[in-house]
Design a protein around this motif. Sequence first.
Motif, PDB file in Angstrom:
ATOM      1  N   ILE A 121      -7.335  41.426  41.572  1.00  0.00           N
ATOM      2  CA  ILE A 121      -8.138  41.096  40.402  1.00  0.00           C
ATOM      3  C   ILE A 121      -7.299  40.474  39.288  1.00  0.00           C
ATOM      4  CG2 ILE A 121      -9.764  42.960  40.897  1.00  0.00           C
ATOM      5  CD1 ILE A 121      -8.512  44.396  38.406  1.00  0.00           C
ATOM      6  N   CYS A 122      -8.001  39.783  38.395  1.00  0.00           N
ATOM      7  CA  CYS A 122      -7.411  39.240  37.175  1.00  0.00           C
ATOM      8  C   CYS A 122      -8.512  39.223  36.121  1.00  0.00           C
ATOM      9  CB  CYS A 122      -6.883  37.832  37.402  1.00  0.00           C
ATOM     10  SG  CYS A 122      -6.228  37.068  35.899  1.00  0.00           S
ATOM     11  N   LEU A 123      -8.250  39.814  34.975  1.00  0.00           N
ATOM     12  CA  LEU A 123      -9.196  39.781  33.870  1.00  0.00           C
ATOM     13  C   LEU A 123      -8.896  38.563  33.006  1.00  0.00           C
ATOM     14  CD1 LEU A 123      -9.218  43.525  32.752  1.00  0.00           C
ATOM     15  CD2 LEU A 123     -10.728  42.382  34.379  1.00  0.00           C
ATOM     16  N   LEU A 124      -9.955  37.914  32.544  1.00  0.00           N
ATOM     17  CA  LEU A 124      -9.806  36.731  31.701  1.00  0.00           C
ATOM     18  C   LEU A 124     -10.936  36.728  30.684  1.00  0.00           C
ATOM     19  CD1 LEU A 124      -8.290  33.992  31.255  1.00  0.00           C
ATOM     20  CD2 LEU A 124      -9.993  32.971  32.763  1.00  0.00           C
ATOM     21  N   SER A 125     -10.580  36.670  29.413  1.00  0.00           N
ATOM     22  CA  SER A 125     -11.621  36.607  28.391  1.00  0.00           C
ATOM     23  C   SER A 125     -11.524  35.279  27.655  1.00  0.00           C
ATOM     24  CB  SER A 125     -11.500  37.780  27.407  1.00  0.00           C
ATOM     25  OG  SER A 125     -10.278  37.722  26.717  1.00  0.00           O
ATOM     26  N   GLN A 126     -12.668  34.837  27.163  1.00  0.00           N
ATOM     27  CA  GLN A 126     -12.721  33.579  26.432  1.00  0.00           C
ATOM     28  C   GLN A 126     -13.449  33.812  25.118  1.00  0.00           C
ATOM     29  OE1 GLN A 126     -14.921  30.419  28.294  1.00  0.00           O
ATOM     30  NE2 GLN A 126     -14.138  28.883  26.891  1.00  0.00           N
ATOM     31  N   GLU A 127     -12.807  33.393  24.044  1.00  0.00           N
ATOM     32  CA  GLU A 127     -13.416  33.432  22.721  1.00  0.00           C
ATOM     33  C   GLU A 127     -13.279  32.034  22.131  1.00  0.00           C
ATOM     34  OE1 GLU A 127     -11.311  36.560  20.715  1.00  0.00           O
ATOM     35  OE2 GLU A 127     -11.765  37.955  22.332  1.00  0.00           O
TER      36      GLU A 127
END
Length: 146
Positions: A15-21
């Motif tokens: 897994i890899c978490l990625l957030s975008q703002e």
Amino acid sequence: MRVCGVELKGGEAVICLLSQEGDTFNIPDCRKQSFQVSHSAATESIVDFHFAFKKLLEDYKVDEVAIIEREQKGKFAGSATSFKLEAAIQLCGLPVTLIQPQDIKAQLKRNPPQVDFVGLELKKFQENAFEVAYAFQMMKQFNKVW
């Protein structure tokens, strides 16, 4: 929006978490980079995987999951265990999108990440999980997720 990119191979979910703002991407620290299931024939193993994965999604406030789609039959077919893991992830209560490898490559070609993978402080084995999360974010941004 926070996405969990997943690559399923054999009895492992990387897994890899990625957030975008806005236009900014962030890779939050995560307590796990992969989940192993050694005895997929045992119901308890799949239940344990489901519980641990769901807990991670809740703890890190993940909004959606993007999984690299695997072939169902033929020479490059995914393993039975990987499909069990996929089903367990789909039962976590979040939207799950399967993305074909060729769609990921096309999205990366159209919208390459602005940073090299080496500079992301991720493990090499997480690269495919990162790519599916990034491609999903790009597709979502341009309304190309089905």
